[in-house]
Scaffold this motif. Sequence first.
Motif, short mmCIF file in Angstrom:
data_model
loop_
_atom_site.label_atom_id
_atom_site.label_comp_id
_atom_site.label_asym_id
_atom_site.label_seq_id
_atom_site.Cartn_x
_atom_site.Cartn_y
_atom_site.Cartn_z
N GLU A 1 54.85 35.69 51.99
CA GLU A 1 53.55 35.34 51.39
C GLU A 1 52.35 36.26 52.05
OE1 GLU A 1 52.43 31.28 52.02
OE2 GLU A 1 54.42 30.56 51.08
N GLY A 2 51.42 36.55 51.12
CA GLY A 2 50.38 37.14 51.59
C GLY A 2 50.31 38.62 51.39
N VAL A 3 49.52 39.45 51.99
CA VAL A 3 49.35 41.17 52.09
C VAL A 3 49.30 41.57 53.42
CG1 VAL A 3 47.97 42.96 51.17
CG2 VAL A 3 48.12 40.69 49.87
N LYS B 1 48.93 50.37 39.69
CA LYS B 1 49.92 49.70 40.47
C LYS B 1 49.71 48.29 40.42
CE LYS B 1 50.99 53.80 43.00
NZ LYS B 1 51.24 54.54 44.18
N LEU B 2 48.71 47.95 41.05
CA LEU B 2 48.52 46.07 41.34
C LEU B 2 48.59 45.62 40.00
CD1 LEU B 2 45.22 45.92 43.45
CD2 LEU B 2 47.79 45.81 44.18
N ALA B 3 48.08 46.09 38.78
CA ALA B 3 48.25 45.52 37.68
C ALA B 3 49.91 45.19 37.17
CB ALA B 3 47.73 46.32 36.47
N ARG C 1 43.74 39.85 41.01
CA ARG C 1 43.26 39.61 42.37
C ARG C 1 43.38 40.52 43.38
NH1 ARG C 1 40.05 35.80 44.26
NH2 ARG C 1 40.41 35.24 46.23
N VAL C 2 42.58 41.14 44.11
CA VAL C 2 42.63 42.29 45.13
C VAL C 2 42.10 41.61 46.52
CG1 VAL C 2 41.79 44.62 45.61
CG2 VAL C 2 41.83 43.68 43.23
N SER C 3 43.25 41.41 47.11
CA SER C 3 43.19 41.05 48.46
C SER C 3 42.55 41.77 49.53
CB SER C 3 44.33 40.28 49.16
OG SER C 3 45.09 39.29 48.09
N HIS D 1 36.80 39.24 44.99
CA HIS D 1 37.99 39.64 45.09
C HIS D 1 38.85 39.80 43.79
CE1 HIS D 1 38.48 38.80 49.58
NE2 HIS D 1 37.24 37.62 49.23
N ASP D 2 37.88 39.96 42.64
CA ASP D 2 38.56 39.97 41.43
C ASP D 2 38.37 41.27 40.66
OD1 ASP D 2 40.29 37.86 41.69
OD2 ASP D 2 38.83 36.41 40.59
N LEU D 3 39.17 41.96 39.81
CA LEU D 3 38.64 42.96 38.92
C LEU D 3 39.52 42.38 37.59
CD1 LEU D 3 39.93 46.18 40.78
CD2 LEU D 3 37.64 45.44 40.47
N ARG D 4 38.51 42.85 36.38
CA ARG D 4 39.01 42.50 35.04
C ARG D 4 39.44 43.85 34.38
NH1 ARG D 4 36.00 41.52 30.32
NH2 ARG D 4 34.16 41.39 31.44
N ASN D 5 40.49 43.74 34.10
CA ASN D 5 41.02 45.11 33.27
C ASN D 5 40.68 44.76 31.60
OD1 ASN D 5 42.52 46.11 35.31
ND2 ASN D 5 44.10 44.69 35.11
N VAL D 6 39.51 45.77 31.43
CA VAL D 6 39.12 45.90 30.00
C VAL D 6 39.89 46.81 28.96
CG1 VAL D 6 37.06 46.17 28.71
CG2 VAL D 6 36.72 44.97 30.74
#
Length: 265
Positions: free
Chosen positions: A73-75, A174-176, A189-191, A227-232
Motif C-alpha cells: 500500500e502507498g507510494v 503514466k499515472l493515468a 490522484r497524485v500523492s 492532490h488531484d488533477l483532472r484530465n480534460v
Amino acid sequence: MTQLLSTAPTATRGDEDAVQNNHAFDNGAKGREAIHAGQSLSSLFVGSAAEAVAAGKAIWWEGDKNHLVQVEEGVVRLLRIIGEGRRVIIALQFAGDLNGASLQNDFLFTAEAVTKCKIRRISHMSFHGEVARSNALARAYLSLLCQEAAASHEQMVLLPKKNAEERPCSFIVKLAFRRNPRPRQGPLRVSMNRQDIADHLGLTIETLAHTVTKLASRNIVIPEGRHDLRNVNLARLVRLSGDTDDFSEDFCQRVNLNTRDKPRD
C-alpha cells in the motif's frame, strides 16, 4: 498556480516490528499455499509480516544489505544524493511493485515512504529458491527484469531528451494509464509533492509549476485541490508527452517513390 501537493517530512531510521512465532508460522503456511496456487512473484511475499511505514520514513538506506521488498500500500520514492547535496529521484513506486530483484549485494539507492505505506520483505535466498523451483515464477522474474531494464533506459536515456513540457505530460500519462489501459477523463490522484515530481523529472519547481499552469490554461489538465488533477483532454496530453508521433493510417496517403512509375497526365 494551485498548490498541487503537500511536502513530505524528512526520512529517519526506524525499528522493525517483531513478529510472534505462531503468527510467522501461519503466514508461512499461507505463503506456501499461495505460491503453488498463484505462481506469481507477489505470492512469494504472502508469508512475510506486513510492516507499516509512516510517510517520510526510510524503508532502507543506500548501502544497506539488499533484500526484496514489495509495496503493498502507498507510494515509495527511490532516490540518491549526488554532488552538492542534490537529490535525484530514480523512480516512484506504487502498490504491487517489487524492489531489489535485480540487485545482489547492497542497495544502490535509498527508499522513502511518500505516503503511509505497508510493505513486505523477503530474503534473496528465499526468493531465488522459489523461482528456481517454478517455471512460471522464472518467467515472471525474467519479465520483471526486462521491465526494470526498460524503465531504467527510459529514465536515463529518453527522459533527458524531452523538453520541459513533454516531461510532466509523460508523467501524468503514466499515472493515468497505470491502473487502467483505457482510462477515462476524470480526477487523478497524485500523492507526490511538487519537489518529488520535479526531482524525478529533472526540472525545477518553477518550471514544473509553469508547465502545469500552461496546461491548465489550454484546458488539458486542471489541478483540483492539493492532490488531484483532472484530465480534460487525455488524447492531447498523450500527444504532448513525446512518447508518440502524429502518424495515423487514417490520414496517411500512399505515395509512389519510384518516379518511373509515375502516372502520366
